[in-house]
Scaffold this motif. Sequence first.
Motif, PDB file in Angstrom:
ATOM      1  N   TRP A  45       0.824  -1.208   0.000  1.00 12.05           N
ATOM      2  CA  TRP A  45       0.000   0.000   0.000  1.00 12.05           C
ATOM      3  C   TRP A  45       0.858   1.257   0.000  1.00 12.05           C
ATOM      4  CZ3 TRP A  45      -1.427  -4.567   2.006  1.00 12.05           C
ATOM      5  CH2 TRP A  45      -2.700  -5.049   1.696  1.00 12.05           C
ATOM      6  N   GLU A  46       1.977   1.195   0.681  1.00 10.40           N
ATOM      7  CA  GLU A  46       2.902   2.331   0.683  1.00 10.40           C
ATOM      8  C   GLU A  46       3.538   2.522  -0.685  1.00 10.40           C
ATOM      9  OE1 GLU A  46       4.197   2.172   5.405  1.00 10.40           O
ATOM     10  OE2 GLU A  46       5.231   0.904   3.936  1.00 10.40           O
ATOM     11  N   GLU A  49       0.883   4.294  -2.842  1.00  7.93           N
ATOM     12  CA  GLU A  49       0.784   5.725  -2.538  1.00  7.93           C
ATOM     13  C   GLU A  49       1.952   6.488  -3.147  1.00  7.93           C
ATOM     14  OE1 GLU A  49       0.543   8.687   1.373  1.00  7.93           O
ATOM     15  OE2 GLU A  49       0.562   6.506   1.631  1.00  7.93           O
ATOM     16  N   GLU A  53       1.731   9.357  -6.383  1.00  9.18           N
ATOM     17  CA  GLU A  53       2.258  10.721  -6.297  1.00  9.18           C
ATOM     18  C   GLU A  53       3.175  11.032  -7.478  1.00  9.18           C
ATOM     19  OE1 GLU A  53       4.167  11.011  -2.533  1.00  9.18           O
ATOM     20  OE2 GLU A  53       2.292  11.036  -1.385  1.00  9.18           O
ATOM     21  N   ASN A  86      -5.824  -0.679  -5.368  1.00  6.23           N
ATOM     22  CA  ASN A  86      -5.086   0.396  -6.053  1.00  6.23           C
ATOM     23  C   ASN A  86      -4.865   0.032  -7.517  1.00  6.23           C
ATOM     24  OD1 ASN A  86      -4.062   2.235  -3.631  1.00  6.23           O
ATOM     25  ND2 ASN A  86      -3.793   0.100  -3.009  1.00  6.23           N
TER      26      ASN A  86
END
Length: 287
Positions: A45-46, A49, A53, A86
């Motif tokens: 999940w990191e 993210e 970006e 995601n």
Amino acid sequence: MNVEQLKAIDVHTHAETSRHNPGAKHAFAEAAEKYFGESEHPNAWEVAEYYRELRMAAVIFTVDMEMKTGEERVPNEEILEAARENPDVLIPFASIHPARGAMGVREARRLIEEGVRGFKFHPNLQDFYPNDRMAYPLYEAIAEAGLISLFHTGHSGMGTGMPGGGGIRLKYSNPMYIDDVAVDFPEMKIILAHPSFPWQDEALSVCLHKPNVYIDLSGWSPKYFPENLIHYANTLLKNKMLFGSDYPAIKPQRWIEDFERAGFRDEVKPLILKENAIELLGLGGDG
């Protein structure tokens, strides 16, 4: 996934920790931090993210090295879970040690049904030659599904500087062993991961000779790429080279900054950064 909105597609990233077991850290982490100069150990999940970006997509996987280290792997199911949540940035690959045998083949078939898009193999961390017939039932499942196998090749940052290299034997990562796999499974797309030091010429030869073989350029800053790799990327293999960073070992921003100055032709750069991956991964349109 809207590929038109993406700046690049990174075909080589790692989920190094589990969101459900965040304290775990693999046995080679400290040596890898010294080798690469990075200390991040993100979960899937990191990674999502971070790449969102950057307006990039990422092929993401873990490495099944339980048999070598005795440490619990990040579950393939966790990679799939993160990718489902995601889908705009993550493309899930799985990792299964070929020595898991029939159990591993069953796991692979289940993961394929659940949406995995390819499989990562690391011969150094899994102690096997890629052309070992032990692995063929697993390759058969992957080939039948029309999916991709990605193999670590060349020198390993894992174990570098540790006594005895951490028990890692570099011999397993000669890309010439994957030539046999490409012959025996011509319908299976294969990615040779990393500049294959000290076997770069072997990797280029296999990629040039076998239509189903590609090379990802991860794990090294492009400023250290050998001249012959850049030459073939600019010419005969321009449609078979793929951007990969090896994140978190190398950040994609650093890789791309060095890539811009490494001697790649302007007309080849978009192929490597995104277009070749779109075709290989079947991501045309909004797919």
